[in-house]
Design a protein around this motif. Structure first.
Motif, PDB file in Angstrom:
ATOM      1  N   PHE A  24       8.917  45.252  65.742  1.00  0.00           N
ATOM      2  CA  PHE A  24       8.708  45.619  67.140  1.00  0.00           C
ATOM      3  C   PHE A  24       7.957  44.506  67.877  1.00  0.00           C
ATOM      4  N   ALA A  25       6.922  43.986  67.209  1.00  0.00           N
ATOM      5  CA  ALA A  25       6.122  42.927  67.832  1.00  0.00           C
ATOM      6  C   ALA A  25       6.959  41.683  68.108  1.00  0.00           C
ATOM      7  N   VAL A  26       7.795  41.299  67.128  1.00  0.00           N
ATOM      8  CA  VAL A  26       8.675  40.130  67.309  1.00  0.00           C
ATOM      9  C   VAL A  26       9.656  40.385  68.445  1.00  0.00           C
ATOM     10  N   GLY A  27      10.257  41.605  68.490  1.00  0.00           N
ATOM     11  CA  GLY A  27      11.225  41.933  69.529  1.00  0.00           C
ATOM     12  C   GLY A  27      10.606  41.879  70.911  1.00  0.00           C
ATOM     13  N   THR A  50       9.692  36.280  76.181  1.00  0.00           N
ATOM     14  CA  THR A  50      10.108  34.878  76.280  1.00  0.00           C
ATOM     15  C   THR A  50      11.380  34.747  77.107  1.00  0.00           C
ATOM     16  N   ALA A  51      12.333  35.710  76.867  1.00  0.00           N
ATOM     17  CA  ALA A  51      13.596  35.650  77.608  1.00  0.00           C
ATOM     18  C   ALA A  51      13.360  35.773  79.106  1.00  0.00           C
ATOM     19  N   GLY A  52      12.366  36.534  79.512  1.00  0.00           N
ATOM     20  CA  GLY A  52      12.092  36.708  80.937  1.00  0.00           C
ATOM     21  C   GLY A  52      11.530  35.473  81.595  1.00  0.00           C
ATOM     22  N   LEU A  53      11.011  34.547  80.804  1.00  0.00           N
ATOM     23  CA  LEU A  53      10.426  33.320  81.356  1.00  0.00           C
ATOM     24  C   LEU A  53      11.425  32.181  81.453  1.00  0.00           C
ATOM     25  N   GLU A 113      20.219  31.011  81.615  1.00  0.00           N
ATOM     26  CA  GLU A 113      20.791  32.339  81.363  1.00  0.00           C
ATOM     27  C   GLU A 113      21.458  32.432  79.989  1.00  0.00           C
ATOM     28  N   ALA A 114      22.090  31.333  79.588  1.00  0.00           N
ATOM     29  CA  ALA A 114      22.765  31.347  78.280  1.00  0.00           C
ATOM     30  C   ALA A 114      21.755  31.535  77.160  1.00  0.00           C
ATOM     31  N   MET A 115      20.644  30.808  77.259  1.00  0.00           N
ATOM     32  CA  MET A 115      19.615  30.927  76.230  1.00  0.00           C
ATOM     33  C   MET A 115      18.979  32.317  76.265  1.00  0.00           C
ATOM     34  N   ALA A 116      18.736  32.831  77.513  1.00  0.00           N
ATOM     35  CA  ALA A 116      18.152  34.173  77.628  1.00  0.00           C
ATOM     36  C   ALA A 116      19.081  35.225  77.043  1.00  0.00           C
ATOM     37  N   GLY A 117      20.391  35.026  77.256  1.00  0.00           N
ATOM     38  CA  GLY A 117      21.367  35.969  76.697  1.00  0.00           C
ATOM     39  C   GLY A 117      21.351  35.966  75.182  1.00  0.00           C
ATOM     40  N   ILE A 171      18.797  35.235  73.339  1.00  0.00           N
ATOM     41  CA  ILE A 171      17.571  35.913  72.879  1.00  0.00           C
ATOM     42  C   ILE A 171      17.723  37.429  72.988  1.00  0.00           C
ATOM     43  N   GLU A 172      18.342  37.928  74.069  1.00  0.00           N
ATOM     44  CA  GLU A 172      18.576  39.366  74.227  1.00  0.00           C
ATOM     45  C   GLU A 172      19.456  39.896  73.096  1.00  0.00           C
ATOM     46  N   SER A 173      20.469  39.100  72.699  1.00  0.00           N
ATOM     47  CA  SER A 173      21.336  39.507  71.580  1.00  0.00           C
ATOM     48  C   SER A 173      20.524  39.633  70.288  1.00  0.00           C
ATOM     49  N   ALA A 174      19.583  38.681  70.112  1.00  0.00           N
ATOM     50  CA  ALA A 174      18.732  38.739  68.910  1.00  0.00           C
ATOM     51  C   ALA A 174      17.851  39.974  68.941  1.00  0.00           C
ATOM     52  N   VAL A 175      17.349  40.311  70.138  1.00  0.00           N
ATOM     53  CA  VAL A 175      16.513  41.512  70.262  1.00  0.00           C
ATOM     54  C   VAL A 175      17.327  42.759  69.939  1.00  0.00           C
ATOM     55  N   GLU A 176      18.581  42.821  70.403  1.00  0.00           N
ATOM     56  CA  GLU A 176      19.443  43.973  70.085  1.00  0.00           C
ATOM     57  C   GLU A 176      19.675  44.082  68.582  1.00  0.00           C
ATOM     58  N   GLU A 177      19.848  42.913  67.950  1.00  0.00           N
ATOM     59  CA  GLU A 177      20.051  42.933  66.484  1.00  0.00           C
ATOM     60  C   GLU A 177      18.809  43.462  65.783  1.00  0.00           C
TER      61      GLU A 177
END
Length: 522
Positions: A344-347, A353-356, A360-364, A366-372
């Motif tokens: 949870f802490a890592v997610g 980080t994605a919000g900063l 957009e490609a990199m943020a996307g 990171i969001e995919s990693a969070v979903e995983e």
């Protein structure tokens, strides 16, 4: 005579001495058994071939029965002239003169000495009768000594058997090995041809779990109905039975009796916590030695031993199960308190980080990693749910399956119907953990692959087999093209096989899937 301690040797010596002192060609000692019948017949002057030609033992009728019913010396010039005589069976040696006297031991008539055919012709004299009465009195003392010695030996053997059984139990021996030892010990101590232990196979049938002696290999593992058998009566009444010939009893399950060649038989109930659940049987071959009250008491003692052994084995299994439960609780707690919180802490850190990022490609990515990570957390929760035994410790299997279905419906949005036969659930209570894990794995496959809107979870009986079934209205698949199935199906098959069961998967594209798991009794 008094120097002999073996009862069979004492009886043979009595007959030989009696014939010697009275100059008789033939002699016999008839041991009186239950019901006033002759249980043993020890002879002298008759060859083994002549005994076989005569056939079965005398029952104690005619002149032999006179001494049984009137324990006084009897002397006859010619047996045939006495109106109480019933004649001789075919192939019996010719006999005329007769002399008999009772042998008393431990305050009761043990048996009778029978002499016939005075050597040199003629009849037995009054002096012969007096000598035989003196010998019969001394014979009674010798028989009593031999019986006391045999009882001491029997107690010694009994204590040795009890010690070996207790040692095997405490050493963690398997229940099957302990039951086999109990059956063999009971057979040896009672002197029977066969001993068996029958235990429940289902609510309506029993199975011979242990057997020792004649036909043991053929009988071991045989099933028979509980209600239509003498064992069922013994279990219901919780009282032992002693039968002169089980093969002639209409209550007996004759296929088992015929295979065992059973005649005289004792059955005693196995009881625990006030309930009888099985039987210990000892039996001699048809036409063999009848059992007595001492044999019945011994069999009852070993039946209690067998019941204690089974209860001890059950407690040991419960202890092992509790150890597994505690270990699972520990692992589940560590996963929940450590791994999930770290994920949870890592997610959350990655989401921040994605919000900063302006990319957009990199943020996307990171969001995919969070979903995983979210998927991994959900999987871990499922594993923790499986490790925690509370669902089984606090509820019956019926309730556990319904709770599992509710949780599945909440997580997957797949509507589920549950049909559980309460009697089947109760019978599987000792394997509830495995049944719930099978159901969980099958439902997990529905949630991941089926794209179903509804499914059904059922537990019912087909013949003697419990069936756990999960079917859905999803997309289905072609089993011929997916031979081994994924990891989920492999897990199902391996777990079912560990229970002695099997998995059958039926599916077709567009027609949904049915997973049928057969679980045999055990």
């Amino acid at each position: 005579l008094s120097s002999e301690l073996s009862l069979p040797a004492v009886l043979q010596r009595i007959v030989e001495l009696a014939a010697e002192i009275a100059d008789a060609r033939y002699g016999a000692l008839g041991v009186i058994g239950p019901g006033g019948r002759i249980a043993e017949f020890v002879t002298t002057g008759v060859t083994e071939a002549e005994r076989r030609a005569v056939g079965r033992l005398p029952e104690g009728r005619g002149i032999l029965g006179v001494l049984i019913h009137d324990a006084r010396p009897l002397r006859l010039a010619d047996i045939a002239d006495d109106p109480r005589s019933v004649g001789f069976p075919e192939n019996h040696p010719p006999m005329r003169s007769f002399l008999g006297a009772p042998v008393s031991a431990r305050g009761r008539v043990f048996g009778n000495i029978y002499l016939s055919e005075k050597l040199g012709g003629g009849e037995f004299t009054e002096e012969d009768e007096e000598a035989l009465v003196v010998l019969a009195a001394q014979a009674g003392v010798a028989v009593e000594n031999a019986q006391l010695y045999e009882e001491a030996r029997q107690r010694e053997r009994w204590l040795d058997s009890v010690g070996r059984i207790a040692t095997t139990m405490l050493a963690g021996g398997e229940a099957e090995a302990v039951l086999g030892l109990i059956a063999s010990s009971a057979r040896e101590l009672v002197g029977s041809d066969l001993a068996t232990i029958a235990l429940p196979e289902s609510p309506t049938s029993l199975v011979i779990q242990a057997a020792d002696g004649a036909h043991a290999e053929e009988l071991r593992g045989m099933s028979f109905p509980r209600d239509d058998s003498i064992s069922g009566d013994v279990i219901r009444t919780r009282r032992p039975v002693m039968l002169a010939d089980v093969s002639s009893d209409p209550r007996a399950f004759q296929p088992v009796v015929r295979i065992g060649g059973m005649g005289p038989t004792i059955m005693a109930p196995l009881s625990a916590r006030g309930e009888a659940f099985g039987t210990l049987l000892v039996s001699n071959g048809k036409g063999g030695r009848a059992f007595g009250e001492d044999d019945l008491r011994l069999v009852e003692t070993f039946a209690r031993q067998a019941a204690v052994a089974l209860e001890y084995a059950r407690f040991q299994r419960e202890i092992q199960r509790l150890k597994v439960v505690e270990d699972r609780e520990r692992i589940a707690k560590e996963l929940h308190d450590g791994v999930i919180q770290s994920l949870f802490a890592v997610g959350m850190s990655l989401q921040g980080t994605a919000g900063l990022l302006d990319d957009e490609a990199m943020a996307g990515r990171i969001e995919s990693a969070v979903e995983e990570i979210d998927h991994v957390v959900r999987d871990l929760r499922n594993y923790i749910f499986g490790l925690r035994p509370g669902i089984l410790a606090d509820r019956q299997l019926d309730q556990a399956l319904r709770r599992l279905a509710e949780d599945f419906q909440e997580r997957s949005s797949v509507a589920i119907a549950v049909e559980v036969d309460a009697r089947v659930a109760a019978e599987l209570s000792s394997r509830a953990g495995d049944v719930v894990q099978l159901a969980r794995e099958a439902l997990s496959n529905v949630g991941r692959h089926a794209a179903a809107s509804t499914c059904r979870l059922s537990l019912h009986r087909e013949d003697s087999v419990a069936v756990l079934e999960v079917d859905d209205d999803g997309t289905g698949f072609d089993p011929a093209r997916v031979r081994g199935g994924g990891q989920g199906l492999r897990n199902l098959r391996e777990r079912a096989a560990s229970l002695g069961g099997s998995v059958d998967v039926r599916s077709a594209p567009g027609e949904g899937t049915t997973v049928r798991i057969a679980i045999p009794p055990g």
